[in-house]
Structures are given as C-alpha cells and as structure tokens.
Design a protein around this motif. Structure first.
Motif, PDB file in Angstrom:
ATOM      1  N   LEU A 109       0.901  -1.290  -0.022  1.00 11.93           N
ATOM      2  CA  LEU A 109      -0.090  -0.104  -0.042  1.00 11.93           C
ATOM      3  C   LEU A 109       0.988   1.233  -0.011  1.00 11.93           C
ATOM      4  O   LEU A 109       0.482   2.276  -0.604  1.00 11.93           O
ATOM      5  N   VAL A 125      -7.011  -1.556   0.328  1.00  9.92           N
ATOM      6  CA  VAL A 125      -7.693  -1.112   1.593  1.00  9.92           C
ATOM      7  C   VAL A 125      -9.040  -1.820   1.608  1.00  9.92           C
ATOM      8  O   VAL A 125      -9.204  -2.248   2.735  1.00  9.92           O
ATOM      9  N   ALA A 132      -4.024   0.058   6.079  1.00  8.09           N
ATOM     10  CA  ALA A 132      -4.062   1.579   5.726  1.00  8.09           C
ATOM     11  C   ALA A 132      -3.235   2.176   7.190  1.00  8.09           C
ATOM     12  O   ALA A 132      -2.885   3.333   7.140  1.00  8.09           O
ATOM     13  N   THR A 141       2.304   6.826   7.808  1.00  5.25           N
ATOM     14  CA  THR A 141       1.155   6.258   7.450  1.00  5.25           C
ATOM     15  C   THR A 141       1.178   6.538   5.746  1.00  5.25           C
ATOM     16  O   THR A 141       2.007   7.226   5.070  1.00  5.25           O
ATOM     17  N   LEU A 158      -7.684   7.608   0.110  1.00  4.57           N
ATOM     18  CA  LEU A 158      -7.646   6.902   1.310  1.00  4.57           C
ATOM     19  C   LEU A 158      -8.394   7.598   2.395  1.00  4.57           C
ATOM     20  O   LEU A 158      -9.038   6.908   3.362  1.00  4.57           O
ATOM     21  N   ASN A 162     -11.113   5.444   4.364  1.00  8.26           N
ATOM     22  CA  ASN A 162     -10.913   5.491   6.185  1.00  8.26           C
ATOM     23  C   ASN A 162     -12.050   6.134   6.913  1.00  8.26           C
ATOM     24  O   ASN A 162     -12.133   6.128   7.905  1.00  8.26           O
TER      25      ASN A 162
END
Length: 476
Positions: A109, A125, A132, A141, A158, A162
């Motif tokens: 990732l 993800v 993640a 991250t 992302l 999330n």
C-alpha cells in the motif's frame, strides 16, 4: 531448467511453463528453495503477465508469500507497477501479504501511494482495511506518503476509504509532523486546501520542535506560494506556537481572592518573604534593559573602532609609496619624506593633527567601551551604563568631526566656499542635536533622583500606571 523457467516467466509463456512441469513436476517448488532471489511469480508480476500469474498461483499458491532479496513480495512489485488484475489475484490467494513490509519498511500500500496508483490503493484497503494503519519505520502512514509525494487523488481516496478517521488524519510521524505540517513544508497548496475540508483536523497540532503548521511555513525556505499558504492557514484559524502559548496563559483560571489580613496580624517574616518574592520581577526587567543596552553599545562601538582604525592606516590623501629626497628640480629636500608616511602630514600639518586627534579619540573611546563590556567586572548598575553611554556620545562626536575634516581636505579649492558653509551648518546641527539629547537625559536623570529620594511625591495611580512610570525611569 531454472533458466528456461525464468525465460517463460519473462515472456509470460504458459505453454513453456506446462512443458517444464511435465519434465519436472517439482520445478516450482525447487524455484522456492533455489539461490535465485526472484521467483517466477516475482518476474511475471513485475512484467504484468496476468494469465501467467494466475496459472502460477493455481499450481503453487505458496509462491505468493515468497520475498526477494529486498524483502519484496510479488504483491509489492505489482502494486508499485500498477497492475490491478495481478494485485487482485495475489490478494485473493494471500491477503496477509498486504501487511508485510520490505527492507525499507514499506508495504504494498505504501508503494502504491507513493506511485499514485489510486485503484491499487483502493483495492488493497478494501481487501485489508487495517493495512491503511501500517506505518513505515519513520512512523509515516500511507496518508503521509501521499502528501509527501503530492498525490492528491490518492490522498482523497484513502480519506474516503478510512471514513475521515480523526486518528489517521491527525497522526504524527517520528518527527511529530502531521499531514498539514508535511503539506506546508512542501508548499502543496491544493492538498492544504483539501485538508481543511476534513472534519476533525487538528489545525494547531505541534510537532516535536514545538512548531505548528504556521511555524513550519516560516522556517521553510522561501517559495512563491508562501503568501497564499499563509493566508489559507490564517483563514483556517492556524496560529503560531507563540500565539497558542499566549492563549493558554490567558485561559489559566485566576486563583480565588484571599481576604486581606489586618496589618497587626501580619508578621515581619511574611512581609519580608512577600517583598523578596516581588524582587525577581524588578530584577528581571532591570537585567533585560541592561542587556539590550550592552548589546547595542557593543555593536556600535565595534563599528566605530573599525572605521577609526581604517581611517588611521589610510588617512585622507593616502601615504607615500616611496622615499622622496629631492624636489621636482632635483634639489635635495631639507626634510626628506619617507615611504609609508601620510601625505596630509606634509601638506596640511595642522589639519592632519586635528584629524588624528579626533580619530584617536573616537578609536580609544570605542575600545574603552568594548573593554568595559568584556572585562567581566561587576558593572551591572545603571550608573555604569550611563558612563558608557556618555563615552559613546564622545566617540560618535569625534567620529563626526573626523569625517568633516577629511571631507574638507579631499575637496578642491573651487568647492571650498560652499563646502565651508555646508560643513559649518552640519556641525552646528549636530552639536544642537547632541545638546538636545544631553539636556533631555540630564532632566530625566534629575527627575529620577528626585523621585527616588522623595523630593517629588507621585500621585496615587493604579498598578498598571505605576508599572509604566517604573519602565520610563528604567529607560533613563
């Protein structure tokens, strides 16, 4: 056999693979224990041979967990190259490989985020949401990597996957930098604007150096978009660390008021302790004032000493470059001139004497101040500072007179009349200014002495007004 298998993987030739398996059914297992770091799955995944990868996984799914010499799996290579189909096949066989970090501490990732492979990021993800949250060795991250490489689309993807998690948005790396810190440091205006649209973003988070995003902007090298970024930050409510400290101090609850104790019940010891507790504040103000004055005197005196020294070794008109023992007609001179002596000393001896007297006075006065400041003697009283300031006035005045003497000497006779008038007016104006400064300081010093010994009674004023009076007296 290994070379033929490698060539088949490079070309994606399934027929050659099947033929090799007929000759040696264990060839894929042998490739896993061979000295070669790249398995056929690594090669085909890196080159994008989807059908060949699918065939390999059907024949030997264990190949998906193999790592090369850099600690990369086939999923690392496919994610970095952006082969979505291969990534899906690899994740389907072994989803746990999306959590594996290579020797650089990066997962598939992370590599996809760095390369801006938005579809790969989404696929990884969805397959393993916890991937993640995996961080690099620097505590970064995938969001940090997207911001650091200016991958706005990947960052948005992302964030959506999330669910705008506050913990992810406000996560700090090993240096304490949040996404906003990284974006500001890299002058990424569009990403900065997007970050402020995320609910829960801590706009005033501080890194390990105690810097907010606004402080980071001021510490970074100057760039064209700095003014626009600063405007965006201030409009979003970003403050500097100093402003945050002031706000924090202002919001400290004041202690409850304690009823005043009658004077007969207060002991002398209590009065003394209360008086001593107040002294450090006054002493601190006194020290700050003296420190500023000492610094200013050191700078100015050093400049004057440098100028005076240069004027002494290079007087107006320069110095003789060779000995002169005869005149223009060849007759011997009564007073021969030696090389290295000032020309002005022979042509205008009186003016040269005046020039050297005032220049030496300025030089020695400035050096005296430097010597007193670096001597280490206990001269932290106000009276000693006044003495040094008077010496400084003398040095500046002598330097001014040196300048006017040099100016008149270097000017031709045709300009002597007008120059004489200009010089006279300038000198008078300077002396007038010095007189005003001197009289003003004498008056302020007298007022301070009269107040100190009680000859002048001050009117009762509130506490803030008393502080202003004390500060004015200190500036004397």
């Amino acid at each position: 056999m290994e070379k033929r298998l490698s060539n088949a993987a490079m070309e994606g030739d399934i027929e050659s693979l099947l033929q090799l398996l007929q000759e040696d059914p264990l060839i894929l297992h042998r490739s896993m224990v061979s000295c070669s770091s790249d398995s056929p799955l690594h090669v085909s995944s890196m080159l994008g041979h989807l059908r060949f990868v699918r065939q390999l996984l059907n024949l030997n799914p264990e190949l998906a967990s193999e790592l090369d010499s850099h600690g990369c799996s086939a999923l690392h290579l496919a994610a970095a190259k952006g082969y979505l189909g291969i990534v899906r096949e690899l994740v389907k066989v072994d989803p746990g490989m999306s959590m594996v970090r290579n020797q650089e501490g990066r997962t598939p990732l992370h590599l996809a985020a760095i390369k801006g492979r938005v579809e790969i990021v989404s696929e990884l993800v969805r397959a393993r949401p916890e991937s993640a949250r995996v961080m690099t060795e620097r505590g970064e991250t995938a969001l940090h990597l997207c911001v650091g490489r200016n991958r706005l689309v990947g960052l948005k993807s992302l964030i959506e996957l999330n669910g705008e998690d506050d913990g992810m948005v406000n996560h700090k790396d090993c240096e304490g930098n949040t996404l906003l810190h990284v974006a500001v440091a890299n002058n990424q205006i569009e990403i900065i604007k997007f970050l402020f649209t995320i609910p829960g973003l801590d706009v005033n988070a501080m890194n390990n150096n105690g810097f907010t995003a606004l402080d980071t902007l001021k510490q970074s090298p100057r760039a064209l978009g700095d003014l626009e970024i600063e405007s965006i930050l201030r409009d979003a409510g970003v403050l500097s660390s100093k402003d945050l400290h002031v706000i924090a101090v202002e919001w400290i609850p004041s202690p409850p008021k304690i009823p005043r104790i009658p004077k007969p019940l207060v002991s002398n010891k209590s009065i003394e302790s209360e008086t001593n507790s107040r002294k450090p504040v006054t002493k601190q103000k006194h020290t700050d004032w003296l420190g500023r004055k000492r610094s200013a005197l050191m700078v100015v005196s050093s400049l004057i000493a440098t100028v005076a020294y240069q004027a002494a070794i290079s007087p107006p008109g320069g110095v003789l470059q060779a000995d002169e023992t005869v005149d223009d007609k060849g007759n011997p001179l009564e007073h021969p001139r030696k090389a290295g002596t000032a020309v002005m000393a022979y042509n205008q001896s009186i003016e040269y004497g005046q020039f050297m007297i005032f220049n030496t006075l300025a030089f020695l006065a400035s050096l005296s101040i430097i010597l007193l400041l670096v001597s280490g003697l206990p001269m932290k009283k106000r009276r000693w500072m006044w003495v040094q300031m008077i010496i400084m006035w003398i040095a500046i005045t002598a330097q001014v007179l040196t300048y006017f003497i040099s100016l008149r000497h270097m000017s031709p006779d045709s300009a002597s009349g007008m120059l004489h008038d200009v010089t006279q007016i300038s000198v008078l104006a300077w002396l007038g200014l010095m007189g005003v400064v001197f009289i003003g300081n004498v008056l302020r010093m007298n007022l301070w002495v009269l107040r100190k010994y009680g000859f002048i009674k001050e009117k009762k004023q509130n506490h803030s007004t008393d502080k202003e009076v004390d500060n004015d007296n200190e500036d004397v």
